[in-house]
Design a protein around this motif. Structure first.
Motif, PDB file in Angstrom:
ATOM      1  N   UNK A   4      45.547  41.309  43.755  1.00  0.00           N
ATOM      2  CA  UNK A   4      45.673  42.780  43.697  1.00  0.00           C
ATOM      3  C   UNK A   4      45.629  43.440  42.471  1.00  0.00           C
ATOM      4  N   UNK A   5      45.115  44.615  42.397  1.00  0.00           N
ATOM      5  CA  UNK A   5      45.057  45.393  41.172  1.00  0.00           C
ATOM      6  C   UNK A   5      45.481  46.807  41.575  1.00  0.00           C
ATOM      7  N   UNK A   6      46.318  47.329  40.660  1.00  0.00           N
ATOM      8  CA  UNK A   6      46.741  48.923  40.484  1.00  0.00           C
ATOM      9  C   UNK A   6      46.331  49.246  39.204  1.00  0.00           C
ATOM     10  N   UNK A   7      45.383  50.427  39.862  1.00  0.00           N
ATOM     11  CA  UNK A   7      44.742  50.919  38.739  1.00  0.00           C
ATOM     12  C   UNK A   7      45.381  52.288  38.503  1.00  0.00           C
ATOM     13  N   UNK A  11      46.850  51.613  44.248  1.00  0.00           N
ATOM     14  CA  UNK A  11      46.600  50.106  44.670  1.00  0.00           C
ATOM     15  C   UNK A  11      45.149  50.060  44.956  1.00  0.00           C
ATOM     16  N   UNK A  12      44.406  49.094  44.684  1.00  0.00           N
ATOM     17  CA  UNK A  12      42.784  48.992  44.820  1.00  0.00           C
ATOM     18  C   UNK A  12      42.816  47.935  45.967  1.00  0.00           C
ATOM     19  N   UNK A  13      41.763  48.054  46.726  1.00  0.00           N
ATOM     20  CA  UNK A  13      41.516  46.952  47.948  1.00  0.00           C
ATOM     21  C   UNK A  13      41.537  45.674  47.434  1.00  0.00           C
ATOM     22  N   UNK A 177      52.467  43.879  46.606  1.00  0.00           N
ATOM     23  CA  UNK A 177      53.739  44.121  46.117  1.00  0.00           C
ATOM     24  C   UNK A 177      54.282  44.004  44.893  1.00  0.00           C
ATOM     25  N   UNK A 178      54.173  42.776  44.281  1.00  0.00           N
ATOM     26  CA  UNK A 178      54.308  42.293  42.878  1.00  0.00           C
ATOM     27  C   UNK A 178      53.722  43.312  41.923  1.00  0.00           C
ATOM     28  N   UNK A 179      52.408  43.489  42.315  1.00  0.00           N
ATOM     29  CA  UNK A 179      51.540  44.521  41.202  1.00  0.00           C
ATOM     30  C   UNK A 179      52.076  45.779  41.192  1.00  0.00           C
ATOM     31  N   UNK A 180      52.591  46.223  42.462  1.00  0.00           N
ATOM     32  CA  UNK A 180      53.247  47.689  42.388  1.00  0.00           C
ATOM     33  C   UNK A 180      54.505  47.772  41.976  1.00  0.00           C
ATOM     34  N   UNK A 259      47.663  47.027  36.551  1.00  0.00           N
ATOM     35  CA  UNK A 259      48.768  45.986  36.700  1.00  0.00           C
ATOM     36  C   UNK A 259      48.025  45.014  37.797  1.00  0.00           C
ATOM     37  N   UNK A 260      48.203  43.964  37.689  1.00  0.00           N
ATOM     38  CA  UNK A 260      47.518  42.733  38.629  1.00  0.00           C
ATOM     39  C   UNK A 260      48.409  41.564  38.909  1.00  0.00           C
ATOM     40  N   UNK A 261      48.293  41.218  39.776  1.00  0.00           N
ATOM     41  CA  UNK A 261      49.042  40.053  40.289  1.00  0.00           C
ATOM     42  C   UNK A 261      48.019  38.985  40.863  1.00  0.00           C
ATOM     43  N   UNK A 262      48.160  37.768  40.741  1.00  0.00           N
ATOM     44  CA  UNK A 262      47.180  36.912  41.000  1.00  0.00           C
ATOM     45  C   UNK A 262      47.848  35.666  41.672  1.00  0.00           C
ATOM     46  N   UNK A 263      47.673  34.947  42.573  1.00  0.00           N
ATOM     47  CA  UNK A 263      48.038  33.752  43.267  1.00  0.00           C
ATOM     48  C   UNK A 263      47.235  32.758  43.486  1.00  0.00           C
ATOM     49  N   UNK A 264      47.430  31.467  43.009  1.00  0.00           N
ATOM     50  CA  UNK A 264      46.374  30.518  43.122  1.00  0.00           C
ATOM     51  C   UNK A 264      47.222  29.283  43.420  1.00  0.00           C
ATOM     52  N   UNK A 265      46.491  28.627  44.641  1.00  0.00           N
ATOM     53  CA  UNK A 265      46.997  27.508  45.272  1.00  0.00           C
ATOM     54  C   UNK A 265      46.464  26.345  44.257  1.00  0.00           C
ATOM     55  N   UNK A 266      47.360  25.400  43.725  1.00  0.00           N
ATOM     56  CA  UNK A 266      46.855  24.193  42.773  1.00  0.00           C
ATOM     57  C   UNK A 266      46.100  24.812  41.746  1.00  0.00           C
ATOM     58  N   UNK A 267      46.739  25.633  41.115  1.00  0.00           N
ATOM     59  CA  UNK A 267      46.071  26.144  39.601  1.00  0.00           C
ATOM     60  C   UNK A 267      47.054  25.882  38.440  1.00  0.00           C
ATOM     61  N   UNK A 268      46.606  26.456  37.496  1.00  0.00           N
ATOM     62  CA  UNK A 268      47.254  26.342  36.140  1.00  0.00           C
ATOM     63  C   UNK A 268      47.616  27.530  35.721  1.00  0.00           C
ATOM     64  N   UNK A 269      48.633  27.670  34.677  1.00  0.00           N
ATOM     65  CA  UNK A 269      49.159  28.770  34.100  1.00  0.00           C
ATOM     66  C   UNK A 269      48.079  29.603  33.451  1.00  0.00           C
ATOM     67  N   UNK A 270      47.274  28.461  32.520  1.00  0.00           N
ATOM     68  CA  UNK A 270      46.142  29.168  32.020  1.00  0.00           C
ATOM     69  C   UNK A 270      45.068  29.875  32.794  1.00  0.00           C
ATOM     70  N   UNK A 271      44.781  29.075  34.022  1.00  0.00           N
ATOM     71  CA  UNK A 271      43.769  29.565  34.912  1.00  0.00           C
ATOM     72  C   UNK A 271      44.292  30.737  35.612  1.00  0.00           C
ATOM     73  N   UNK A 272      45.584  31.115  36.259  1.00  0.00           N
ATOM     74  CA  UNK A 272      45.911  32.092  36.575  1.00  0.00           C
ATOM     75  C   UNK A 272      45.999  33.470  35.555  1.00  0.00           C
TER      76      UNK A 272
END
Length: 284
Positions: A4-7, A11-13, A177-180, A259-272
């Motif tokens: 999710x992105x807040x610009x 809040x953007x779609x 909600x985290x991004x907001x 602001x941006x929040x990203x959630x990745x299953x089975x990801x890495x710190x660098x990737x997210x």
């Protein structure tokens, strides 16, 4: 992936439904926000020495208090991996010898989840509320944040992990909600800008970090902050837990912010973190 992105405050779609996900260590940013409302209201000073030890609130929030971290216990990782029931907090602290400081407060830096356990207890004590009640009253409701709660059982995280292993508490909520929350917090909608600036005054930790976008890195009051390629500064937090990673960051360029929040299953710190940076650049 869910993001999710807040610009510029809007809040953007999102590309995915806003189902609750574990916020992992972004919880620390929320705890710091709660503590700073106590400073705002004159109930506590940033440089007051705390009952939990010979360190101040500022040192606790910046991981400069001299405390160890239970992540260094091999038995902790074994117990989590084998899906054991979480130890009582008192047992964890005894196993860690948590009262033995590893360095003099202010003289070093060591990431410590124990410090944020002490912070959670401090918030509960000064508010006379449970941690979740205090965060709702002091952070979520004032910032217009909903659908966020403390995980208390494995069923809250698909039944694969006992959230009580996160001793300072594990917040669950939609990425939007985290991004907001971060956008409104760092935009000055909860605490005075002087305290926002204090949050973003960091202890430099070096850099660049291999496999991650940081050119420089530092830690403020419940915030990871650093520069990335192009000289942009990002403030927020990355979190890692069994089976997933999350990153929530804000960037300001001129009069614009995102602001941006990203959630990745089975990801890495660098990737997210790379995903967050991509979406922030698109929004700015």
């Amino acid at each position: 992936m869910i993001y999710s992105v807040v610009s510029n405050g809007q809040l953007m779609p999102s590309q995915a439904p806003g189902d609750p996900v574990p916020w992992w260590s972004f919880t620390k940013t929320v705890l710091a926000a709660g503590a700073l409302t106590l400073v705002r209201d004159g109930l506590l000073g940033l440089d007051d020495t705390l009952p939990e030890g010979p360190f101040t609130l500022r040192q606790l929030l910046r991981h400069e208090a001299g405390l160890a971290d239970y992540g260094e216990l091999a038995d902790y990782h074994t117990a989590v991996a084998s899906h054991q029931q979480a130890w009582p907090a008192i047992e964890m602290l005894q196993r860690l010898e948590a009262t033995r400081l590893r360095y003099s407060p202010g003289d070093g830096w060591r990431y410590s989840n124990v410090g944020y356990l002490y912070l959670a207890r401090l918030i509960e004590r000064l508010c006379g509320l449970t941690l979740e009640q205090a965060l709702v009253e002091r952070v979520f409701e004032p910032l217009g944040i909903s659908q966020v709660y403390l995980a208390t059982a494995a069923a809250d995280i698909d039944g694969v992990y006992d959230p009580r292993w996160v001793y300072h508490g594990l917040l669950m909520g939609p990425p939007a909600q985290a991004a907001l929350l971060l956008d409104r917090l760092l935009g000055g909608q909860l605490i005075p800008m002087a305290l926002v600036q204090a949050m973003q005054t960091v202890r430099p930790l070096g850099g660049p970090l291999p496999g991650r976008p940081w050119q420089t890195a530092g830690y403020g009051l419940g915030l990871m902050q650093g520069t990335v390629a192009g000289g942009l500064t990002l403030s927020g937090h990355t979190g890692v837990g069994p089976g997933s990673v999350v990153a929530v960051y804000r960037c300001v360029v001129g009069s614009g912010s995102a602001s941006c929040a990203v959630f990745l299953p089975n990801g890495s710190e660098g990737g997210v973190e790379a995903q967050v940076l991509t979406h922030l650049l698109q929004a700015l």
